[in-house]
Design a protein around this motif. Sequence first.
Motif, PDB file in Angstrom:
ATOM      1  N   LEU A 105       5.529   2.429 -10.336  1.00  0.00           N
ATOM      2  CA  LEU A 105       6.269   2.801 -11.809  1.00  0.00           C
ATOM      3  C   LEU A 105       6.812   0.831 -13.149  1.00  0.00           C
ATOM      4  O   LEU A 105       6.188   1.354 -13.109  1.00  0.00           O
ATOM      5  N   LEU A 106       6.444  -0.268 -11.726  1.00  0.00           N
ATOM      6  CA  LEU A 106       6.405  -1.432 -12.345  1.00  0.00           C
ATOM      7  C   LEU A 106       4.835  -1.747 -11.836  1.00  0.00           C
ATOM      8  O   LEU A 106       5.174  -2.519 -13.312  1.00  0.00           O
ATOM      9  N   GLY A 107       4.625  -1.271 -11.214  1.00  0.00           N
ATOM     10  CA  GLY A 107       3.155  -2.062 -11.398  1.00  0.00           C
ATOM     11  C   GLY A 107       3.352  -3.327 -10.008  1.00  0.00           C
ATOM     12  O   GLY A 107       4.123  -4.021  -9.194  1.00  0.00           O
ATOM     13  N   SER A 108       1.866  -4.142 -10.536  1.00  0.00           N
ATOM     14  CA  SER A 108       1.821  -5.529  -9.780  1.00  0.00           C
ATOM     15  C   SER A 108       2.580  -6.496  -9.832  1.00  0.00           C
ATOM     16  O   SER A 108       2.585  -6.635 -10.864  1.00  0.00           O
ATOM     17  N   HIS A 109       2.779  -7.147  -9.265  1.00  0.00           N
ATOM     18  CA  HIS A 109       3.384  -8.184  -9.845  1.00  0.00           C
ATOM     19  C   HIS A 109       3.236  -9.357  -8.252  1.00  0.00           C
ATOM     20  O   HIS A 109       2.955  -9.122  -7.387  1.00  0.00           O
ATOM     21  N   THR A 110       3.565 -11.060  -8.877  1.00  0.00           N
ATOM     22  CA  THR A 110       3.505 -11.806  -7.696  1.00  0.00           C
ATOM     23  C   THR A 110       5.196 -11.738  -7.978  1.00  0.00           C
ATOM     24  O   THR A 110       5.977 -11.699  -8.614  1.00  0.00           O
ATOM     25  N   TYR A 111       5.851 -12.567  -6.904  1.00  0.00           N
ATOM     26  CA  TYR A 111       6.991 -12.659  -6.862  1.00  0.00           C
ATOM     27  C   TYR A 111       7.017 -13.749  -8.129  1.00  0.00           C
ATOM     28  O   TYR A 111       8.374 -14.009  -8.847  1.00  0.00           O
ATOM     29  N   ARG A 121       1.068  -1.630  -0.086  1.00  0.00           N
ATOM     30  CA  ARG A 121      -0.062   0.097  -0.409  1.00  0.00           C
ATOM     31  C   ARG A 121       0.679   1.181  -0.020  1.00  0.00           C
ATOM     32  O   ARG A 121       0.638   1.694  -0.485  1.00  0.00           O
ATOM     33  N   ALA A 122       1.861   1.434   0.962  1.00  0.00           N
ATOM     34  CA  ALA A 122       3.120   2.213   1.149  1.00  0.00           C
ATOM     35  C   ALA A 122       3.533   2.919  -0.683  1.00  0.00           C
ATOM     36  O   ALA A 122       3.732   3.677  -0.853  1.00  0.00           O
ATOM     37  N   MET A 123       4.107   1.433  -1.374  1.00  0.00           N
ATOM     38  CA  MET A 123       4.391   1.486  -2.931  1.00  0.00           C
ATOM     39  C   MET A 123       3.192   2.324  -3.653  1.00  0.00           C
ATOM     40  O   MET A 123       3.463   2.548  -4.417  1.00  0.00           O
ATOM     41  N   PHE A 124       2.198   1.586  -3.203  1.00  0.00           N
ATOM     42  CA  PHE A 124       0.527   2.279  -4.139  1.00  0.00           C
ATOM     43  C   PHE A 124       0.893   3.297  -4.006  1.00  0.00           C
ATOM     44  O   PHE A 124       0.545   4.072  -5.275  1.00  0.00           O
ATOM     45  N   ASN A 125       1.157   4.064  -3.211  1.00  0.00           N
ATOM     46  CA  ASN A 125       0.680   5.658  -2.334  1.00  0.00           C
ATOM     47  C   ASN A 125       1.892   6.051  -2.756  1.00  0.00           C
ATOM     48  O   ASN A 125       1.847   7.248  -3.586  1.00  0.00           O
ATOM     49  N   VAL A 126       2.953   5.600  -3.241  1.00  0.00           N
ATOM     50  CA  VAL A 126       4.358   6.855  -3.942  1.00  0.00           C
ATOM     51  C   VAL A 126       3.784   6.848  -5.305  1.00  0.00           C
ATOM     52  O   VAL A 126       4.000   7.499  -5.749  1.00  0.00           O
ATOM     53  N   ASP A 127       3.241   5.471  -5.989  1.00  0.00           N
ATOM     54  CA  ASP A 127       2.931   5.303  -7.687  1.00  0.00           C
ATOM     55  C   ASP A 127       1.655   6.295  -7.318  1.00  0.00           C
ATOM     56  O   ASP A 127       2.035   6.868  -8.927  1.00  0.00           O
ATOM     57  N   ASP A 141       6.220 -13.614 -10.939  1.00  0.00           N
ATOM     58  CA  ASP A 141       6.358 -12.851 -12.360  1.00  0.00           C
ATOM     59  C   ASP A 141       7.446 -11.471 -11.706  1.00  0.00           C
ATOM     60  O   ASP A 141       7.397 -11.304 -13.499  1.00  0.00           O
ATOM     61  N   PHE A 142       7.618 -11.880 -10.521  1.00  0.00           N
ATOM     62  CA  PHE A 142       8.859 -10.111 -11.296  1.00  0.00           C
ATOM     63  C   PHE A 142      10.117 -11.022 -11.901  1.00  0.00           C
ATOM     64  O   PHE A 142      11.028 -10.798 -12.234  1.00  0.00           O
ATOM     65  N   GLY A 143      10.181 -12.096 -11.947  1.00  0.00           N
ATOM     66  CA  GLY A 143      10.873 -13.203 -11.849  1.00  0.00           C
ATOM     67  C   GLY A 143      11.148 -13.259 -13.178  1.00  0.00           C
ATOM     68  O   GLY A 143      11.645 -12.821 -13.748  1.00  0.00           O
ATOM     69  N   GLY A 144      10.018 -13.675 -13.903  1.00  0.00           N
ATOM     70  CA  GLY A 144       9.714 -13.500 -15.402  1.00  0.00           C
ATOM     71  C   GLY A 144      10.154 -12.711 -15.790  1.00  0.00           C
ATOM     72  O   GLY A 144      10.476 -12.599 -17.177  1.00  0.00           O
ATOM     73  N   SER A 145       9.118 -11.178 -14.748  1.00  0.00           N
ATOM     74  CA  SER A 145       9.894  -9.730 -15.925  1.00  0.00           C
ATOM     75  C   SER A 145      11.393  -9.591 -16.456  1.00  0.00           C
ATOM     76  O   SER A 145      11.597  -8.839 -16.818  1.00  0.00           O
ATOM     77  N   LEU A 146      12.394 -10.084 -15.164  1.00  0.00           N
ATOM     78  CA  LEU A 146      13.582  -9.959 -14.979  1.00  0.00           C
ATOM     79  C   LEU A 146      14.400 -10.839 -16.442  1.00  0.00           C
ATOM     80  O   LEU A 146      15.086 -10.297 -17.344  1.00  0.00           O
TER      81      LEU A 146
END
Lengths: 439, 375
Positions: free
Chosen positions: B299-305, B187-193, B307-312
């Motif tokens: 700036l990167l948005g929503s991920h699961t762990y 939520r904190a990251m979302f608020n920054v975004d 999917d984040f690995g996949g995005s790399l």
Amino acid sequence: MTHFKLLIFSLVIMSSLLFGVTVKLSGFSDQGPYVDTLRYVSLKVKDWDFFKDGDKREIKVLKNSDNELIYKLWLQDKPAPLIVIIPGLGGNYASIAPTALAEIFFNKGSSVLIMSDPFSWQFLLSASSRITPGFTPVDARDTYNALYLILNELKKEYGARFFPKKILLGYSLGALNTLFIADIDSKEKKINFDRFVALSPPVNLLYGLNQLDEFYDIWRKWPVSKIEQTKNKAVYLFLKPSASGTNSLPVTSNEAKFAIGYNFRNVLEETIMAIHSEKDFGILKMPSDSVSRQKLEKEIERFTYKDYVNTFLRTSYSDVFGKNFSIMELGKKASLPAIQNTLLTNPKIRIIHTTDDFLLTDYDRKWLKNIMGDRMLFLNHGGHLGYFNNSDAQKYIVKAIKGAKFKKRVSTKNTAVNTDIIIAEKQLIDDFNKTVDNN
Amino acid sequence: MLSKKNIKKTIVLFTFRRKKAEFLLALFLIASLPLAAGEISDTDVLNAVSSTNLISDSKKLTRSRSGDTDTKVTTEVMYKHDGDVGYYYREIYKPTTTNETVDLPPAAIPRKVNIISGSDELPKHPPVKIKPKIKTTARIKTEKTTPKITPYVYKETFSVATTYPDQTAPLLSDEIGVRDSIEPFNRAMFNVDDFLFVYLISPIGKGYNFIIPRYFRSGISRMDYNIEMPKRSLNNLFQAKWKGAGISFSRFLVNSTIGLAGFYDPAKEWFGWEKYDEDFGQTLAVWGVNPGGYFYFPLLGSHTYRDFGGSLVDMALDPRNALIITPVYGVTVFMKFNNITLRINAIEQLKESYYDTYSLKRDFWYMKRTADIAK
């Protein structure tokens, strides 16, 4: 052959007796009321900048609240009728469907104003006298008060002549509120609307809410794979604007029921979350928290609409009705029959419904027809609001706004009933009265 | 039809009771009415009025003229006729010598009828289609008629057994929902975004939108999509989706050449080749890797762990990232920014629509993500 013709003719007559003035929608691929209802999501704005082009305004409605009610206004550059839209359950001034309707009306030359529905979080935080929406007489009164302030402000700013006509249009729960507002306005005449158009209002509110609860609970009989599959289908339907009236949708009736129930349940959860953030009624165990809400979300997820009525509404209105009042009594006061005198006599009211809306029973349809006569129209398909994106239906909505009456039309060439408009006979009313008398 | 606006006439009622001569006089008056009327037949009006249901008479009557013996009393009467509801004015001469306000019961309404043309502005109005019946015209039903209102019968009963929801029933979110175990951080990251969107991206984007037409912005967005072909083709291959891999590669060839580096999409417009979007997160899901928890990053948005690995891996497959030079990074960032500008209005509208935008975004993203994996 003659007998066959007679049979067909009899069937046509019988169907006409059942539903009154009914029109056939062209270009509508009928898949039953539940799947057809999903076509509602296909109503989207044609120009994505339309929302941005509207004037976002705020007005203070409640003296003891810091929140201001936001509404959206699209003004023509010359005097034009003003259409005020009240969306359905939980819809607000920024929702997609009312914006799309506003675009249609604006392009036809009207100025348009979108209010938030009393059940929406935005309205209940800024204009609801009780915070707990759902009791129609009070919701309608709150909406009426807010509208009075808004329209007065506009009158001061632009002059009364800038809005030669004021039309109130609501759909679904917004339609129920619209009709209750018609009741208030006919007595008080503070705003003096020229027309009230109600699209698919529920007749018996508790019955409608019960239907939504039952639809949602369908998933409990399914394996997880089936739930996932249904959810995935619903996601793509939502994302695909091509799910219009002409296409066949790849979902079954039960899947559609679940999608409808799920959508409405989300609205309830959002509403309860907003209520809880504003006032703790002592019903929820988890406190309102802006940092971590998952536990609270799960607690709220357990609430059905009936639970909401039985807990939040009961608590909120206990000072008016006492602690042990009957939910049925509350439901009766919040349903359309409570204002049947207004429905019967107010010439400004128009109602459009479908012959297969699951929020109504056949009895409700007959009752409506009996009360409204030629001020109401039934569309032959569309379920609940599934007709919004159908061009024929949109024409009828515009006609209703203009105050047209939906009278029977008999072909002069043949003695047979006109296929476009099936005639409602007096027999319908007599049958209905007999049914009621028997009950 | 008949309404307060349309009928600017006055119906004057006199009393006649006993003498036949008076009755004949009334008939004569009625017969002569059409001569005095405008486009609308007065007889028709009378017929219409006489055959209507008088829904309500206003009880408070006011006296507008007082004479020695007669008092003129005006009342507004609502009528219902042939489905229409409207109003007309009725004026009554009642013998009286006083000058007080009277309450006149409906039964006391006098019974002789006359019509006097009103103002010069008679409304253009089609005649009311009622069969002329002189007898019924002369004898107006004076009693108040209330239309029959059939009471609604509530057949369903709703019993609520408990005062609190069922605590034992399983929850849908437990079955198919996302696990958000680091919610406060997210939520904190979302608020920054959100802050960045409201105060940086949205204002700059709106300015950009004002200058650059949507036509060019859409074209640039298609170019960005076209460049990412290797990611899609390879992930289609990794998942054994041969058709998807072939079409993704063919689309790249057609759009890169005929489509001017992907600015246009002739592959879809001319050949009907749809997009087959796949990424390495989806590949991992097909290979059986669990999604893990949900997390959000500005700036990167929503991920699961997963999917984040996949995005790399996907980043490594982006040809732009193979050229480790600043201008190319600049182009990549610009293209991503350009993509967002196409959705600024929609994002703002959604943000205003929902009470808890974070929950909405998380849940809907996860629903769409699982739907994409399943397709």
